[in-house]
Enzyme design. Sequence first.
Site, short mmCIF file in Angstrom:
data_model
loop_
_atom_site.label_atom_id
_atom_site.label_comp_id
_atom_site.label_asym_id
_atom_site.label_seq_id
_atom_site.Cartn_x
_atom_site.Cartn_y
_atom_site.Cartn_z
N PHE A 128 40.62 42.07 48.50
CA PHE A 128 41.05 43.09 47.54
C PHE A 128 40.91 44.47 48.17
O PHE A 128 39.96 44.73 48.91
CB PHE A 128 40.23 42.99 46.26
CG PHE A 128 40.79 43.81 45.14
CD1 PHE A 128 41.90 43.37 44.43
CD2 PHE A 128 40.24 45.04 44.81
CE1 PHE A 128 42.44 44.13 43.40
CE2 PHE A 128 40.77 45.81 43.79
CZ PHE A 128 41.87 45.35 43.09
N ASP A 205 32.58 38.44 46.62
CA ASP A 205 33.25 39.10 45.50
C ASP A 205 33.71 38.01 44.55
O ASP A 205 34.52 37.15 44.90
CB ASP A 205 34.44 39.91 46.02
CG ASP A 205 35.18 40.66 44.93
OD1 ASP A 205 35.19 40.19 43.77
OD2 ASP A 205 35.78 41.71 45.22
N TYR A 230 35.81 42.53 33.19
CA TYR A 230 36.92 42.75 32.26
C TYR A 230 38.04 41.73 32.44
O TYR A 230 39.03 41.78 31.72
CB TYR A 230 37.48 44.17 32.38
CG TYR A 230 37.65 44.67 33.79
CD1 TYR A 230 38.72 44.28 34.57
CD2 TYR A 230 36.73 45.56 34.32
CE1 TYR A 230 38.87 44.74 35.86
CE2 TYR A 230 36.87 46.03 35.62
CZ TYR A 230 37.94 45.61 36.39
OH TYR A 230 38.07 46.07 37.67
N LYS A 231 37.91 40.81 33.39
CA LYS A 231 38.92 39.78 33.59
C LYS A 231 38.57 38.57 32.71
O LYS A 231 38.77 38.59 31.51
CB LYS A 231 39.02 39.42 35.07
CG LYS A 231 39.38 40.58 35.98
CD LYS A 231 39.50 40.14 37.42
CE LYS A 231 39.63 41.30 38.38
NZ LYS A 231 40.80 42.15 38.16
N ARG A 378 52.21 37.63 39.38
CA ARG A 378 51.00 36.84 39.14
C ARG A 378 50.95 36.36 37.70
O ARG A 378 51.18 37.13 36.76
CB ARG A 378 49.74 37.64 39.44
CG ARG A 378 49.47 37.87 40.90
CD ARG A 378 48.04 38.34 41.13
NE ARG A 378 47.64 39.40 40.23
CZ ARG A 378 46.44 39.96 40.23
NH1 ARG A 378 45.52 39.54 41.08
NH2 ARG A 378 46.14 40.93 39.39
#
Length: 409
Positions: A128, A205, A230-231, A378
């Site tokens: 990322f 991560d 928050y995912k 995605r």
Amino acid sequence: MTYVPGSAPDLDAADPLAPLRDRFVGTESDLVYFDGNSLGRPLRATAERIGGFVVDEWGGRLIRGWDERWYDQPLVLGDEIGRVCLGAGPGQAFVGDSTTVLLYKLVRAALGGAPGGRDEIVVDTDNFPTDRYVVEGIASELGLAVRWVEVPADAGITPELLAPALSERTALVVLSHVAYRSGWLADAAAITAQVHEAGALVLWDLCHSAGVVPVELDAWGADLAVGCTYKYLNGGPGSPAFGYVATRHLGLRQPIQGWMGHRDPFLMGPGYDPAPTVRRFISGTPPITAMLGLADMVALIDEVGIAAVREKSVALTEYAAGLAEELLGPYGVTVASPRDPAVRGGHLNLHHDRMREVVAALWERDVIPDYRDPGGLRIGLSPLSTSFAEVEAGVRAIATEFSERVGRS
């Protein structure tokens, strides 16, 4: 899972987790949400909890809340996340700051504890952006070298790809458990052992795996980890990240020395004396209000069990991949994610050169995936709030957009 026309209602009827969808705000609408891997839907319980918190705790208890509950909440909730989602024993996880700030803290802490002469940080080229940027910045700051590992964009890091990058110069390896673009699920146990064999530390991560894929940090022998909430943990926009520091590394020095990481924060005396526990990795005042939704989702995952969440996730992504191959393949769309669910996380990447314009058009019709260069749409499927019918409706909407733009191949 092969797509069968009309099978979505049967799959939803047979799904033991289907009733949980009603616990999330917005699932009663016709909107198709394919972005649960960027921002999860809120729980209805969270709406009630936030209102009650404002009235009862914040408004009712005021500053007394710190003594009664809030001061310890980053560690209490950290232990819950560790137990439910991370395979981590107590005293190793904490909540606070953003993912970027925690990456900085833990990368610097790890490098500060590295043996002399180890001057390389290893990271893969498709990690990322934040991870790569933080590593590059710290390397520049400390005069270290970055060793890059090239990985295929439709797959991810493997022990075989990593091996040539490891040497007696390696201090730290920074990798994602689930690749943000392709959804590749790394063999974290094998890679951790490989890094340790080279005499280095590894930081995982977990942003795209916590809450959707089983994680076993203690069993892997992991050193350090970070992840956002928050995912798949549905903490809400900007909810704080979590960090993990294995017990054997609790003596590491973190670089942002704040009052909340002091052995006795309210002493407020001269000099910094770090707490002997994982509290030392906390810097400033914890975001208590922002932890409310996160606590609700961790409790729901605990109720269901991460194994059941993973089973539903695999079923959804298999169904979506099969649909995409049948309905979108004729337009030249390819699945740029692993087809073996054993090495795939909770999302899929669909590739086509015209995906950017297709995604923009889909948002106009309340079908919400996200776009990632080059040419990637995605599909992020949050298992507890997503139905098979929603998946079918979304993929059919993508097919409709392509039928209006691209000829069948």
